[in-house]
Design an enzyme around this catalytic site. Sequence first.
Site, PDB file in Angstrom:
ATOM      1  N   GLY A 239       0.755  -1.242   0.000  1.00  0.00           N
ATOM      2  CA  GLY A 239       0.000   0.000   0.000  1.00  0.00           C
ATOM      3  C   GLY A 239       0.782   1.287   0.000  1.00  0.00           C
ATOM      4  O   GLY A 239       0.220   2.337  -0.271  1.00  0.00           O
ATOM      5  N   PRO A 275       4.712  -5.179  -0.412  1.00  0.00           N
ATOM      6  CA  PRO A 275       4.715  -3.999  -1.276  1.00  0.00           C
ATOM      7  C   PRO A 275       4.672  -4.366  -2.759  1.00  0.00           C
ATOM      8  O   PRO A 275       5.267  -5.360  -3.180  1.00  0.00           O
ATOM      9  CB  PRO A 275       6.043  -3.317  -0.939  1.00  0.00           C
ATOM     10  CG  PRO A 275       6.930  -4.407  -0.438  1.00  0.00           C
ATOM     11  CD  PRO A 275       6.030  -5.431   0.207  1.00  0.00           C
ATOM     12  N   GLY A 276       3.948  -3.589  -3.508  1.00  0.00           N
ATOM     13  CA  GLY A 276       3.916  -3.779  -4.967  1.00  0.00           C
ATOM     14  C   GLY A 276       4.398  -2.508  -5.637  1.00  0.00           C
ATOM     15  O   GLY A 276       5.566  -2.368  -6.013  1.00  0.00           O
ATOM     16  N   CYS A 344     -10.965   3.964 -29.578  1.00  0.00           N
ATOM     17  CA  CYS A 344     -12.256   4.601 -29.824  1.00  0.00           C
ATOM     18  C   CYS A 344     -13.077   4.687 -28.539  1.00  0.00           C
ATOM     19  O   CYS A 344     -14.070   3.979 -28.358  1.00  0.00           O
ATOM     20  CB  CYS A 344     -13.004   3.829 -30.896  1.00  0.00           C
ATOM     21  SG  CYS A 344     -12.032   3.768 -32.396  1.00  0.00           S
ATOM     22  N   TYR A 372       1.277  -1.491 -12.240  1.00  0.00           N
ATOM     23  CA  TYR A 372      -0.117  -1.424 -12.706  1.00  0.00           C
ATOM     24  C   TYR A 372      -0.222  -0.779 -14.092  1.00  0.00           C
ATOM     25  O   TYR A 372      -1.156  -0.040 -14.384  1.00  0.00           O
ATOM     26  CB  TYR A 372      -1.001  -0.698 -11.673  1.00  0.00           C
ATOM     27  CG  TYR A 372      -0.915  -1.349 -10.306  1.00  0.00           C
ATOM     28  CD1 TYR A 372      -1.467  -2.613 -10.106  1.00  0.00           C
ATOM     29  CD2 TYR A 372      -0.244  -0.741  -9.248  1.00  0.00           C
ATOM     30  CE1 TYR A 372      -1.359  -3.242  -8.878  1.00  0.00           C
ATOM     31  CE2 TYR A 372      -0.137  -1.371  -8.020  1.00  0.00           C
ATOM     32  CZ  TYR A 372      -0.697  -2.621  -7.839  1.00  0.00           C
ATOM     33  OH  TYR A 372      -0.589  -3.257  -6.625  1.00  0.00           O
TER      34      TYR A 372
HETATM   35  C1  LIG Z   1      -2.457  -5.182  -4.423  1.00  0.00           C
HETATM   36  C2  LIG Z   1      -2.064  -5.786  -3.132  1.00  0.00           C
HETATM   37  C3  LIG Z   1      -0.812  -5.516  -2.583  1.00  0.00           C
HETATM   38  C4  LIG Z   1       0.155  -4.525  -3.178  1.00  0.00           C
HETATM   39  O1  LIG Z   1      -0.337  -3.223  -3.062  1.00  0.00           O
HETATM   40  P1  LIG Z   1       0.578  -1.967  -3.448  1.00  0.00           P
HETATM   41  O2  LIG Z   1      -0.315  -0.810  -3.202  1.00  0.00           O
HETATM   42  O3  LIG Z   1       0.946  -2.117  -4.870  1.00  0.00           O
HETATM   43  O4  LIG Z   1       1.754  -1.978  -2.546  1.00  0.00           O
HETATM   44  C5  LIG Z   1      -0.470  -6.173  -1.410  1.00  0.00           C
HETATM   45  N1  LIG Z   1      -1.324  -7.040  -0.804  1.00  0.00           N
HETATM   46  C6  LIG Z   1      -2.545  -7.311  -1.308  1.00  0.00           C
HETATM   47  C7  LIG Z   1      -3.427  -8.268  -0.615  1.00  0.00           C
HETATM   48  C8  LIG Z   1      -2.957  -6.693  -2.487  1.00  0.00           C
HETATM   49  O5  LIG Z   1      -4.169  -6.962  -2.975  1.00  0.00           O
END
Ligand SMILES: *Cc1c(COP(=O)(O)O)cnc(C)c1O
Length: 417
Positions: A239, A275-276, A344, A372
């Site tokens: 997050g 983290p993503g 379109c 993303y």
């Molecule tokens: C999407 C997600 C993440 C990663 O979220 P980020 O905002 O990209 O860090 C981590 N845990 C869960 C369960 C998610 O769905």
Amino acid sequence: MKTFNYKNQELLCDGVPVAQLAQQYGTPLYVYSEQALTDAYHHYSKSFKQTNPLICYAVKANGNLSILKHFAALGSGFDIVSGGELERVLAANGKAQKTIFSGVGKTHEEIAFALEQNILCFNVESINELDRIQQVALQKGIKAPISLRINPDVDAQTHPYISTGLKENKFGIAYKDALNAYLYAQTLSQLNIIGIDCHIGSQLLQVEPLIEAFNRLILLIDKLSEHGIHLHHIDMGGGLGIPYHHQETKPDIEKYAQAIESTITHKNLQLILEPGRSLVGNAGILLTQIEFIKKTEDKNFIIVDAAMNDLMRPSLYQAFHEIIPVIDNKEVPPITADIVGPICESGDFLGKDRTLSVQEQDYLAIKSAGAYASSMASNYNTRPKAAEVLITKNNQARLIRKRETLFQLLENEQTCL
Ligand SMILES: *Cc1c(COP(=O)(O)O)cnc(C)c1O
């Protein structure tokens, strides 16, 4: 050194001129910096040095095999949300034993596959899912390690589509039902309760909501141990956000670590983070070429060869991405325009009201496109998915995903004619 910077008015990624990449590989093209991935990963491990957390990179942010492989080599685990993502992790030499399975709709097949692979933990989102995992594990005669995803009901102060921690959304088990859910899980023979988790939202620029969520989970952990349920880990989800705009600032990861680490040590818990975006988002750009500059009475449009199918965030969340020229030529008179793709749909835009000194055929770089972006890409308008290039640590460009061909795109339908 900054990942993306200008030298002699030319945009570079780790020293490599990106215009050359656009010419060699074509556009649209995602370009990522391996060094930036490494730095972002180490920023976490250094900030949380006291607890030595298991960092489980969230595959959905960008699941490219080379990126997963790089994180696996750094010691990362993975957070997955489908059986397909588990296949990706395995194909990239990631360890199932460091993989966490999240998501609200796990199928029987996905659960069976994850059990066979001996993953670290299922992050369970409902009572029905507990029953399903019990059933599959019983058939296989094995135990399933589980954690319950608790909805701490804190306001993440982010866009409603990416906020997940309030009680009105579909994720997790309500805070007030948590104790009963754990007590129920304890009655199921094949479940091994090992943790608790939450994930309150995405693109958080402030760490306070995360700290608040942490404190709420700790209260629960204490209550659970009074009932004889002793947990091994606490998983705080992902997050943390990234600055998409140069006026935004990074969330303070050190402050987050300082606020939670001593409690974790004191309670003898293992910390897991998922983290993503914050690991990949600002490590990538999307390169695109200007097809036309169209001037109308009310508005100007810069029509480029990338579109909402390559980068969905502006259309989906009205998200802002900085857009900069690949060659910074101030001699060209500036134009203020919406930057749009050829799809379109009126919602097909990448940026609105931007002022740029550019002309037709110039290349643009859309920043913060590491997370993303490619992972949310679609084939809408029969557009093949774009290629991806990684600049490795010795400043070499490596093609890590070929551009999809029209043949591949039509293949599954041709066999049905
Ligand atoms: C999407 C997600 C993440 C990663 O979220 P980020 O905002 O990209 O860090 C981590 N845990 C869960 C369960 C998610 O769905």
